[in-house]
Design an enzyme around this catalytic site. Structure first.
Site, PDB file in Angstrom:
ATOM      1  N   TYR A  71      -2.927 -10.212  -3.536  1.00 20.77           N
ATOM      2  CA  TYR A  71      -2.013  -9.629  -2.547  1.00 20.77           C
ATOM      3  C   TYR A  71      -2.074 -10.268  -1.156  1.00 20.77           C
ATOM      4  O   TYR A  71      -1.487  -9.756  -0.210  1.00 20.77           O
ATOM      5  CB  TYR A  71      -2.210  -8.101  -2.479  1.00 20.77           C
ATOM      6  CG  TYR A  71      -1.721  -7.471  -3.765  1.00 20.77           C
ATOM      7  CD1 TYR A  71      -0.351  -7.243  -3.966  1.00 20.77           C
ATOM      8  CD2 TYR A  71      -2.589  -7.182  -4.804  1.00 20.77           C
ATOM      9  CE1 TYR A  71       0.119  -6.723  -5.164  1.00 20.77           C
ATOM     10  CE2 TYR A  71      -2.121  -6.655  -6.008  1.00 20.77           C
ATOM     11  CZ  TYR A  71      -0.772  -6.441  -6.180  1.00 20.77           C
ATOM     12  OH  TYR A  71      -0.305  -5.941  -7.371  1.00 20.77           O
ATOM     13  N   ARG A 188       8.915  -6.934  -9.152  1.00 23.67           N
ATOM     14  CA  ARG A 188       8.450  -5.766  -8.405  1.00 23.67           C
ATOM     15  C   ARG A 188       8.177  -6.246  -6.978  1.00 23.67           C
ATOM     16  O   ARG A 188       7.421  -7.204  -6.785  1.00 23.67           O
ATOM     17  CB  ARG A 188       7.177  -5.220  -9.047  1.00 23.67           C
ATOM     18  CG  ARG A 188       6.551  -4.025  -8.310  1.00 23.67           C
ATOM     19  CD  ARG A 188       5.306  -4.446  -7.540  1.00 23.67           C
ATOM     20  NE  ARG A 188       4.636  -3.318  -6.904  1.00 23.67           N
ATOM     21  CZ  ARG A 188       3.689  -3.433  -5.979  1.00 23.67           C
ATOM     22  NH1 ARG A 188       3.283  -4.619  -5.570  1.00 23.67           N
ATOM     23  NH2 ARG A 188       3.147  -2.369  -5.445  1.00 23.67           N
ATOM     24  N   ASP A 190       6.500  -5.975  -3.562  1.00 21.73           N
ATOM     25  CA  ASP A 190       5.343  -5.370  -2.909  1.00 21.73           C
ATOM     26  C   ASP A 190       5.676  -5.017  -1.454  1.00 21.73           C
ATOM     27  O   ASP A 190       6.477  -5.689  -0.807  1.00 21.73           O
ATOM     28  CB  ASP A 190       4.191  -6.392  -2.942  1.00 21.73           C
ATOM     29  CG  ASP A 190       2.930  -5.880  -2.279  1.00 21.73           C
ATOM     30  OD1 ASP A 190       2.354  -4.914  -2.796  1.00 21.73           O
ATOM     31  OD2 ASP A 190       2.527  -6.453  -1.249  1.00 21.73           O
ATOM     32  N   ALA A 192       7.508  -3.027   0.305  1.00 21.19           N
ATOM     33  CA  ALA A 192       8.939  -3.152   0.640  1.00 21.19           C
ATOM     34  C   ALA A 192       9.295  -2.528   1.988  1.00 21.19           C
ATOM     35  O   ALA A 192      10.384  -2.767   2.515  1.00 21.19           O
ATOM     36  CB  ALA A 192       9.787  -2.539  -0.475  1.00 21.19           C
ATOM     37  N   GLU A 215       8.377  -1.235  -3.974  1.00 23.80           N
ATOM     38  CA  GLU A 215       7.302  -0.318  -3.585  1.00 23.80           C
ATOM     39  C   GLU A 215       7.564   0.125  -2.142  1.00 23.80           C
ATOM     40  O   GLU A 215       7.056  -0.469  -1.205  1.00 23.80           O
ATOM     41  CB  GLU A 215       5.941  -1.017  -3.680  1.00 23.80           C
ATOM     42  CG  GLU A 215       4.782  -0.113  -3.307  1.00 23.80           C
ATOM     43  CD  GLU A 215       3.571  -0.849  -2.717  1.00 23.80           C
ATOM     44  OE1 GLU A 215       2.483  -0.262  -2.764  1.00 23.80           O
ATOM     45  OE2 GLU A 215       3.713  -1.973  -2.205  1.00 23.80           O
ATOM     46  N   LYS A 277      16.952  21.668  -8.684  1.00 28.15           N
ATOM     47  CA  LYS A 277      16.788  20.364  -9.355  1.00 28.15           C
ATOM     48  C   LYS A 277      15.365  19.832  -9.198  1.00 28.15           C
ATOM     49  O   LYS A 277      14.588  20.351  -8.384  1.00 28.15           O
ATOM     50  CB  LYS A 277      17.741  19.352  -8.707  1.00 28.15           C
ATOM     51  CG  LYS A 277      19.200  19.637  -8.979  1.00 28.15           C
ATOM     52  CD  LYS A 277      20.057  18.549  -8.334  1.00 28.15           C
ATOM     53  CE  LYS A 277      21.317  18.373  -9.146  1.00 28.15           C
ATOM     54  NZ  LYS A 277      22.233  17.403  -8.610  1.00 28.15           N
ATOM     55  N   TRP A 284      17.717  13.269  -7.288  1.00 28.31           N
ATOM     56  CA  TRP A 284      18.898  12.804  -6.545  1.00 28.31           C
ATOM     57  C   TRP A 284      19.529  11.551  -7.129  1.00 28.31           C
ATOM     58  O   TRP A 284      20.735  11.411  -7.133  1.00 28.31           O
ATOM     59  CB  TRP A 284      18.499  12.528  -5.082  1.00 28.31           C
ATOM     60  CG  TRP A 284      18.449  13.748  -4.226  1.00 28.31           C
ATOM     61  CD1 TRP A 284      18.770  15.026  -4.604  1.00 28.31           C
ATOM     62  CD2 TRP A 284      18.057  13.827  -2.850  1.00 28.31           C
ATOM     63  NE1 TRP A 284      18.602  15.892  -3.553  1.00 28.31           N
ATOM     64  CE2 TRP A 284      18.165  15.175  -2.460  1.00 28.31           C
ATOM     65  CE3 TRP A 284      17.616  12.885  -1.908  1.00 28.31           C
ATOM     66  CZ2 TRP A 284      17.859  15.609  -1.155  1.00 28.31           C
ATOM     67  CZ3 TRP A 284      17.302  13.321  -0.626  1.00 28.31           C
ATOM     68  CH2 TRP A 284      17.430  14.672  -0.253  1.00 28.31           C
ATOM     69  N   ASP A 297      -3.373   0.990  -6.613  1.00 25.35           N
ATOM     70  CA  ASP A 297      -3.732   1.443  -5.260  1.00 25.35           C
ATOM     71  C   ASP A 297      -4.136   2.914  -5.240  1.00 25.35           C
ATOM     72  O   ASP A 297      -5.153   3.289  -4.674  1.00 25.35           O
ATOM     73  CB  ASP A 297      -2.537   1.289  -4.302  1.00 25.35           C
ATOM     74  CG  ASP A 297      -2.246  -0.156  -3.960  1.00 25.35           C
ATOM     75  OD1 ASP A 297      -3.201  -0.944  -3.831  1.00 25.35           O
ATOM     76  OD2 ASP A 297      -1.054  -0.506  -3.806  1.00 25.35           O
ATOM     77  N   GLN A 302      -9.707   1.865  -6.282  1.00 20.44           N
ATOM     78  CA  GLN A 302      -9.359   2.099  -4.877  1.00 20.44           C
ATOM     79  C   GLN A 302      -9.201   3.594  -4.598  1.00 20.44           C
ATOM     80  O   GLN A 302      -9.684   4.095  -3.590  1.00 20.44           O
ATOM     81  CB  GLN A 302      -8.063   1.368  -4.518  1.00 20.44           C
ATOM     82  CG  GLN A 302      -8.181  -0.147  -4.574  1.00 20.44           C
ATOM     83  CD  GLN A 302      -7.081  -0.795  -3.751  1.00 20.44           C
ATOM     84  OE1 GLN A 302      -7.204  -0.991  -2.546  1.00 20.44           O
ATOM     85  NE2 GLN A 302      -5.992  -1.116  -4.412  1.00 20.44           N
ATOM     86  N   LYS A 383       7.210  22.302 -21.731  1.00 20.06           N
ATOM     87  CA  LYS A 383       6.528  23.116 -20.718  1.00 20.06           C
ATOM     88  C   LYS A 383       5.217  22.427 -20.342  1.00 20.06           C
ATOM     89  O   LYS A 383       4.610  21.718 -21.150  1.00 20.06           O
ATOM     90  CB  LYS A 383       6.237  24.531 -21.222  1.00 20.06           C
ATOM     91  CG  LYS A 383       5.339  24.662 -22.401  1.00 20.06           C
ATOM     92  CD  LYS A 383       3.930  25.145 -22.363  1.00 20.06           C
ATOM     93  CE  LYS A 383       3.169  25.607 -21.232  1.00 20.06           C
ATOM     94  NZ  LYS A 383       1.735  25.933 -21.609  1.00 20.06           N
ATOM     95  N   TRP A 408       9.355  20.537 -27.493  1.00 19.75           N
ATOM     96  CA  TRP A 408      10.114  20.966 -28.671  1.00 19.75           C
ATOM     97  C   TRP A 408      11.417  20.175 -28.777  1.00 19.75           C
ATOM     98  O   TRP A 408      11.934  19.684 -27.769  1.00 19.75           O
ATOM     99  CB  TRP A 408      10.479  22.442 -28.568  1.00 19.75           C
ATOM    100  CG  TRP A 408       9.323  23.407 -28.545  1.00 19.75           C
ATOM    101  CD1 TRP A 408       8.816  24.124 -29.595  1.00 19.75           C
ATOM    102  CD2 TRP A 408       8.572  23.843 -27.391  1.00 19.75           C
ATOM    103  NE1 TRP A 408       7.795  24.948 -29.192  1.00 19.75           N
ATOM    104  CE2 TRP A 408       7.620  24.793 -27.840  1.00 19.75           C
ATOM    105  CE3 TRP A 408       8.592  23.496 -26.024  1.00 19.75           C
ATOM    106  CZ2 TRP A 408       6.714  25.405 -26.967  1.00 19.75           C
ATOM    107  CZ3 TRP A 408       7.685  24.109 -25.177  1.00 19.75           C
ATOM    108  CH2 TRP A 408       6.756  25.050 -25.635  1.00 19.75           C
TER     109      TRP A 408
END
Length: 410
Positions: A71, A188, A190, A192, A215, A277, A284, A297, A302, A383, A408
């Site tokens: 990184y 991906r 990193d 962001a 991210e 919701k 959303w 992370d 970590q 559930k 179910w």
């Protein structure tokens, strides 16, 4: 003409992957993976990943870095790392292609480790390696001669100035190389938060990955140490980021993670928002929400924001039956024993068999302190929690169950 046709096809591919909504991701590493001959380790697991139902595996940064985890990148065109050699990486990607599992590259372009001292005596030049930028490529707020950062600052390293045309051109060419020569299909992004999402839009548009995720990790809203019930502000910031990528990228649903890991401690009322919701990005904009329980992370060694260990399966029972794009963490799948792994495989199988995808509708039935239950799509209900609940009606059959969860189907 061929290239143009290929480009058009790739655009439709990106649209198709997002429209299809059937992605199931595996994060294929943790914070310590660089110690373990990683590309070879993963290559032996590719058949199993495919059989388990994963469509894409997120790999750690595959290019040279100052720190072993990858990184703090330096020479972006060198593919010999602590994870293995370029030859081993290419063998892994070839095997993944053979088994039709896409490879996701971790794209670290917020900051870069300099090679030589420049302006102000800082290591803010990149002499002697490909993309040999000078101080203009580094933001003024991190010791360079570029413009101010268009996002948050990653401390301690030169932050890349994405407003510079030459920087963006070089990054796009490098991403195209990763995509077409090296053979990664997905990206991906990193950290962001560190640069404007409009640049992610330009990079995705330029390199045409089949799938992208950002991210955008922001702190949830807390009162003291207690998580607020309403996290609309938090998820709105993630939604705004996705929107600013031209909707081309998805984002990790940190909102859902933050809420879910509190809910499983006996606060399941948190899992229904004021509109009835799901309370994360999933509620959303599910087709752009990448859900997860832990990553390198938050969990691993970590442990910055870990999910409670004894509630992991309730977490997976939630994200693997719900809309959004679920991600399974390497440690849970390969290191936590066969029982956990078999339960996750079973939930993935149920998700696929009953056609649950990123846009499936959810009807929340209960969200109390001790139990949460919901009906997803037409044919599935579930559930989680220590409270009892089961669906009324003889048409429901138990698909699977475990400690504090049950699913179910009709």
């Amino acid at each position: 003409m061929g290239y143009l046709k290929e480009q058009t096809n790739q655009q439709t591919d990106l649209a198709a992957v997002l429209r299809d909504g059937k992605e199931i991701l595996l994060q294929g590493f943790n914070w310590e993976s660089h110690r373990y001959n990683w590309w070879n380790n993963l290559e032996t697991k590719v058949p199993d990943m495919a059989k388990s139902g994963f469509t894409s595996v997120w790999l750690p940064p595959p290019y040279h870095s100052f720190s072993p985890e990858g990184y703090t990148p330096q020479n972006l065109y060198s593919l010999n790392t602590k994870y293995g050699s370029e030859r081993q990486l290419r063998a892994l990607l070839q095997k993944m292609k053979q088994y039709r599992v896409r490879a996701m590259a971790d794209i670290v372009i917020n900051h870069r480790t300099g090679t030589t001292q420049g302006h102000g005596g800082m290591y803010n030049r990149f002499d002697g390696i490909p993309l040999g930028w000078d101080e203009r490529a580094v933001t003024s707020c991190t010791g360079g001669l570029g413009n101010r950062s268009t996002g948050a600052v990653f401390q301690g390293f030169p932050n890349i100035d994405h407003t510079q045309d030459f920087v963006r051109k070089d990054i796009i060419n490098w991403l195209r190389w990763l995509r077409h020569d090296v053979g990664f299909q997905d990206f991906r992004f990193d950290f962001a938060k560190g640069f404007s999402a409009k640049y992610v839009r330009e990079y995705v548009d330029g390199a045409k990955p089949l799938f992208s995720v950002g991210e955008y990790w922001d702190t949830c809203n807390y009162k003291g140490s207690s998580l607020d019930y309403n996290q609309d502000g938090h998820r709105q910031r993630i939604v705004n980021w996705i929107d600013s990528t031209g909707q081309l990228s998805t984002a990790f649903d940190f909102t859902t993670k933050g809420i879910l890991q509190e809910a499983v401690r006996g606060e399941f009322w948190r899992l229904r928002d004021a509109q009835g919701k799901p309370p994360g990005v999933m509620g959303w904009w599910p087709s752009r929400s990448v859900t997860f329980i832990d990553n390198h992370d938050t969990g691993s060694t970590q442990g910055h924001w870990p999910f409670p260990k004894d509630h992991i399966m309730e977490g997976y029972a939630y994200i693997l039956t719900h809309p959004g794009i679920p991600t399974v963490f390497y440690d849970h799948f390969y290191d936590w024993g066969n029982s956990i792994r078999d339960q996750i495989v079973k939930l993935i199988d149920i998700r696929k068999r009953h056609g649950i995808q990123s846009r499936s509708p959810v009807r929340i039935v209960e969200a109390k302190h001790d139990v949460y239950s919901a009906i997803i799509g037409e044919k599935l209900c579930m559930k989680i929690g220590y409270g009892s609940w089961c669906p009324s009606g003889r048409e429901w059959t138990l698909s699977t169950s475990g400690h504090n969860y049950a699913v179910w189907h009709k």
